[in-house]
Write a protein that holds these residues in place. Structure first.
Motif, mmCIF file in Angstrom:
data_model
loop_
_atom_site.group_PDB
_atom_site.id
_atom_site.type_symbol
_atom_site.label_atom_id
_atom_site.label_comp_id
_atom_site.label_asym_id
_atom_site.label_seq_id
_atom_site.Cartn_x
_atom_site.Cartn_y
_atom_site.Cartn_z
ATOM 1 N N THR A 118 0.636 -1.747 -0.049
ATOM 2 C CA THR A 118 0.271 0.149 -0.346
ATOM 3 C C THR A 118 0.926 1.443 0.417
ATOM 4 O OG1 THR A 118 -2.059 -1.092 1.122
ATOM 5 C CG2 THR A 118 -1.714 1.223 1.386
ATOM 6 N N VAL A 119 1.668 1.083 0.249
ATOM 7 C CA VAL A 119 2.968 2.155 0.883
ATOM 8 C C VAL A 119 4.655 1.600 0.312
ATOM 9 C CG1 VAL A 119 4.376 4.227 1.838
ATOM 10 C CG2 VAL A 119 1.725 3.080 2.910
ATOM 11 N N VAL A 120 5.379 2.382 -0.519
ATOM 12 C CA VAL A 120 6.640 1.870 -0.809
ATOM 13 C C VAL A 120 7.735 3.630 -0.052
ATOM 14 C CG1 VAL A 120 8.078 1.956 -2.486
ATOM 15 C CG2 VAL A 120 6.516 0.491 -2.447
ATOM 16 N N HIS A 121 8.150 3.897 0.873
ATOM 17 C CA HIS A 121 8.908 4.868 1.386
ATOM 18 C C HIS A 121 10.706 4.451 0.583
ATOM 19 C CE1 HIS A 121 9.705 3.118 5.283
ATOM 20 N NE2 HIS A 121 9.233 3.083 4.699
ATOM 21 N N GLY A 122 11.745 5.837 0.249
ATOM 22 C CA GLY A 122 12.463 5.199 0.122
ATOM 23 C C GLY A 122 13.610 6.270 1.069
ATOM 24 N N ASN A 123 14.713 6.265 0.960
ATOM 25 C CA ASN A 123 15.566 7.685 1.698
ATOM 26 C C ASN A 123 15.134 8.909 1.267
ATOM 27 O OD1 ASN A 123 17.391 5.821 3.456
ATOM 28 N ND2 ASN A 123 18.625 5.054 1.161
ATOM 29 N N LEU A 124 15.499 9.827 2.080
ATOM 30 C CA LEU A 124 14.919 10.839 1.801
ATOM 31 C C LEU A 124 16.161 11.755 2.013
ATOM 32 C CD1 LEU A 124 10.962 12.041 2.617
ATOM 33 C CD2 LEU A 124 11.801 11.099 0.210
ATOM 34 N N ILE A 125 16.997 12.532 1.183
ATOM 35 C CA ILE A 125 17.972 13.351 1.928
ATOM 36 C C ILE A 125 17.411 14.759 2.536
ATOM 37 C CG2 ILE A 125 20.290 14.446 1.345
ATOM 38 C CD1 ILE A 125 20.586 11.828 -1.016
ATOM 39 N N ALA A 126 17.225 15.099 3.433
ATOM 40 C CA ALA A 126 16.662 16.269 4.679
ATOM 41 C C ALA A 126 17.901 16.884 3.861
ATOM 42 C CB ALA A 126 15.901 15.954 5.349
ATOM 43 N N LYS A 127 17.616 18.400 3.310
ATOM 44 C CA LYS A 127 17.819 19.570 3.327
ATOM 45 C C LYS A 127 17.869 20.541 4.763
ATOM 46 C CE LYS A 127 21.013 19.901 -0.814
ATOM 47 N NZ LYS A 127 21.113 20.156 -1.964
ATOM 48 N N ARG A 128 18.584 21.680 4.643
ATOM 49 C CA ARG A 128 18.194 22.700 5.486
ATOM 50 C C ARG A 128 18.893 23.837 4.917
ATOM 51 N NH1 ARG A 128 16.723 22.009 11.738
ATOM 52 N NH2 ARG A 128 18.874 22.304 12.534
ATOM 53 N N GLU A 129 18.572 24.718 5.124
ATOM 54 C CA GLU A 129 19.528 26.477 4.739
ATOM 55 C C GLU A 129 20.631 26.594 4.020
ATOM 56 O OE1 GLU A 129 19.220 28.181 8.454
ATOM 57 O OE2 GLU A 129 16.927 28.103 9.079
ATOM 58 N N GLY A 130 19.861 24.894 2.742
ATOM 59 C CA GLY A 130 21.377 24.457 1.861
ATOM 60 C C GLY A 130 22.380 23.516 1.989
ATOM 61 N N ARG A 131 21.777 23.067 3.269
ATOM 62 C CA ARG A 131 22.960 22.276 3.976
ATOM 63 C C ARG A 131 22.230 21.104 4.186
ATOM 64 N NH1 ARG A 131 26.319 25.528 8.646
ATOM 65 N NH2 ARG A 131 27.487 23.232 8.184
ATOM 66 N N ILE A 132 23.467 19.717 3.857
ATOM 67 C CA ILE A 132 22.563 18.965 4.049
ATOM 68 C C ILE A 132 22.485 17.947 5.760
ATOM 69 C CG2 ILE A 132 22.820 16.276 3.994
ATOM 70 C CD1 ILE A 132 22.527 17.202 1.534
ATOM 71 N N PHE A 133 20.974 18.194 5.929
ATOM 72 C CA PHE A 133 20.701 17.662 8.032
ATOM 73 C C PHE A 133 20.803 16.551 8.047
ATOM 74 C CE2 PHE A 133 17.066 18.104 10.385
ATOM 75 C CZ PHE A 133 17.558 18.452 11.487
ATOM 76 N N ASN A 134 19.946 15.894 7.384
ATOM 77 C CA ASN A 134 19.809 13.866 7.747
ATOM 78 C C ASN A 134 18.865 13.510 6.542
ATOM 79 O OD1 ASN A 134 17.464 14.179 7.969
ATOM 80 N ND2 ASN A 134 17.721 14.443 10.288
ATOM 81 N N LEU A 135 18.820 12.196 6.947
ATOM 82 C CA LEU A 135 18.336 11.430 6.788
ATOM 83 C C LEU A 135 17.312 11.088 6.861
ATOM 84 C CD1 LEU A 135 20.324 8.272 5.286
ATOM 85 C CD2 LEU A 135 20.050 10.178 3.953
#
Lengths: 288, 283
Positions: free
Chosen positions: A154-171
């Motif tokens: 029903t749902v398939v999810h994958g890694n998202l690369i989170a960015k905040r204010e132009g910088r990589i923040f977390n996964l």
């Protein structure tokens, strides 16, 4: 509760009523085309970010076509006040792409109802929620679509690369669904969903607004729907001031209280930690 | 070894990687003609049958039988915190064998229990399997395993995606995993290694338990082993201290040559049975 299912059946009826009120009187759509995907972009006052999201979605159409999948992009402007409509009309003319559809609402519905609109209006059975400030990795969407087709999830999810204010923040969304979901959300709405199943379960609940994605995941777990994590990267998730993330952060405690209470009463505490979420990759199969 | 009767014990509740190591050590003893048995910590062992007891990994809470010699086999970073945790368990052994790539004698804090390093090299069976591996075209450009703790891991994934988006990224949240639990089962690592061109494991500032197992699995699967950690392991091909360094190698290097270099290094140091024999003779 002697029959937890009864609670859910009753809840489903309420949610179906909400859908009927705000969308149309049609019954949930069934038998949509299963050989493709609708990339659905809800947008409210995101004029600044829309080009980035749309560029990635348009590129994904090409990658999907190369792998034999059909697709469309459906953008719904939720009565923006920042001139997004002008930009969207220009984009439609500029790209002259029949697979890019844009709807303009006169009245603001809010995100959960907008997602429900997407569930109904999507041409394809599978939908990818691409919020207007996020960005797909176009090359990888076929892999995720293949995964939802292969697994019947029903749902398939994958890694998202989170960015905040132009910088990589977390996964984000980077771990298979697990018991910790009852305490906080770890699966963002930026994922692929089976529209038929979500409609059958009543769609998104409008009360939860910014927490509707978390509530939906808990609802799916309680209904024993299949949730699959694919260890690949689906896209970039941007944390912008004024975005839904910040609003959700403000309301987090209220939301947690409501959501936990609701699902604690209906079986969440009995989740089998080994069976809540699965991991799958088309090249490898199921992973444990 | 042939005159000894050995029992190899692994913890039923412990790491799957240690269980895999127990199977390899058991296979090595059998290859050498020893009478050896592989037992889980939950299986009863009759006292009179034990002349050599090899306990693979920490088996806390397990009642072990007396034996002529009791040896604990570890394969993890022996930092001081970990050793303090193991102090009580280690004190009941005649020796501690440390299997890995790099000796940790200078970090070892328990003088009462002799320390012996054993390089993690292939068993005879693995040497034959490695001779049959033919690295071919790969459907996954890279595969990454590790735990996600902070922005550093997210940046690593971002850099790899920029290089080629179609990789396999398995980086679950560290705080969501049970303490000591593996990110995946050994069979998963092996299945992914057989599809990936580069097999990368991220160990951050420490070393992951049974880290050399990743190296072996990558090679057996036909993938180039790449270790990414704050510290470069000198003399070991495929060890990188920064994602930029790793990506530059992936961008400019020839994966077939890199595989060959890593394979030659791995098979050049003899077999596990030779090293185990020496270690057993020394204690």
């Amino acid at each position: 509760v002697s029959d937890p299912g009864a609670t859910f059946r009753s809840l489903n009826r309420i949610e179906s009523g909400v859908l009927a009120d705000h969308l149309s009187s049609k019954l949930p759509v069934q038998n949509k085309a299963a050989d493709g995907i609708t990339i659905f972009t809800p947008s409210w006052n995101h004029r600044l970010y829309l080009p980035r999201a749309l560029r990635s979605a348009l590129s994904a159409l090409d990658h999907l076509a190369k792998t034999g999948f059909d697709a469309e992009i459906l953008v719904v402007d939720d009565a923006s006040r920042d001139g997004s409509q002008k930009l969207l009309r220009s984009v439609r003319v500029l790209y002259d792409e029949p697979r890019l559809k844009v709807l303009f609402l006169n009245r603001n519905l809010g995100l959960p109802r907008l997602r429900n609109l997407g569930l109904r209006e999507s041409r394809f059975r599978y939908v990818c929620w691409l919020d207007a400030d996020n960005e797909l990795i176009p090359e990888n969407l076929p892999l995720f679509l293949q995964s939802i087709v292969d697994t019947g999830a029903t749902v398939v999810h994958g890694n998202l690369i989170a960015k905040r204010e132009g910088r990589i923040f977390n996964l984000k969304s980077n771990t298979a669904a697990n018991m910790h979901l009852s305490a906080d959300n770890q699966i963002d709405a930026f994922a692929l969903f089976d529209t038929e199943r979500l409609l059958r379960l009543g769609g998104y609940h409008p009360w939860f607004y910014s927490g509707s994605d978390w509530e939906m995941i808990l609802h799916l777990i309680s209904e024993e729907e299949k949730i699959v994590f694919v260890p690949a990267v689906l896209g970039y998730y941007y944390l912008n001031r004024g975005s839904m993330f910040w609003e959700a952060k403000q309301n987090r405690e209220n939301l947690k209280f409501l959501t936990r209470r609701m699902y604690a009463q209906t079986g969440t505490r009995e989740w089998d930690p080994e069976k809540v979420g699965l991991t799958y990759h088309p090249e490898v199969g199921y992973i444990d | 070894l042939s005159e000894r009767t050995a029992i190899v014990v692994y913890s039923e509740r412990g790491s799957l990687l240690y269980r895999e190591l127990a199977r390899r050590i058991h296979a090595t003893l059998i290859e050498d003609g020893s009478v050896a048995e592989l037992r889980s910590s939950l299986e009863p062992i009759r006292h009179e049958e034990v002349s050599l007891l090899l306990v693979i990994g920490p088996c806390s809470g397990t009642k072990l039988p007396p034996a002529h010699r009791r040896i604990i086999v570890l394969s993890e970073a022996l930092d001081s915190i970990r050793q303090n945790g193991l102090r009580k368990a280690l004190s009941s052994f005649d020796a501690a064998f440390d299997i890995g790539f790099v000796p940790q004698k200078e970090r070892y804090l328990l003088p009462d229990v002799p320390y012996c390093f054993i390089p993690d090299v292939p068993t005879m069976n693995e040497l034959s399997a490695l001779a049959r591996v033919r690295p071919s075209e790969r459907s996954l450009p890279w595969a990454l395993f590790g735990l996600h703790r902070d922005a550093a891991e997210a940046t690593l994934v971002h850099e790899l995606v920029q290089l080629d988006p179609g990789g396999f990224a398995y980086m679950p949240q560290a705080q969501l995993l049970r303490k000591g639990a593996e990110t995946a089962k050994p069979a998963t690592f092996a299945a992914v290694a057989s599809k990936a061109r580069y097999y990368i494991w991220h160990c951050g500032s420490g070393s992951a338990p049974c880290e050399s197992a990743h190296y072996r699995r990558a090679l057996l699967g036909g993938a180039v082993p790449c270790r990414l950690g704050d510290e470069v392991l000198t003399g070991i091909p495929g060890s990188y201290s920064s994602v930029q360094e790793l990506c530059a190698e992936m961008r400019n290097g020839d994966p077939y040559k890199l595989y060959e270099t890593a394979l030659n290094f791995y098979i050049s140091r003899g077999s596990l049975s030779e090293h185990l024999e020496k270690a057993l003779a020394s204690v």
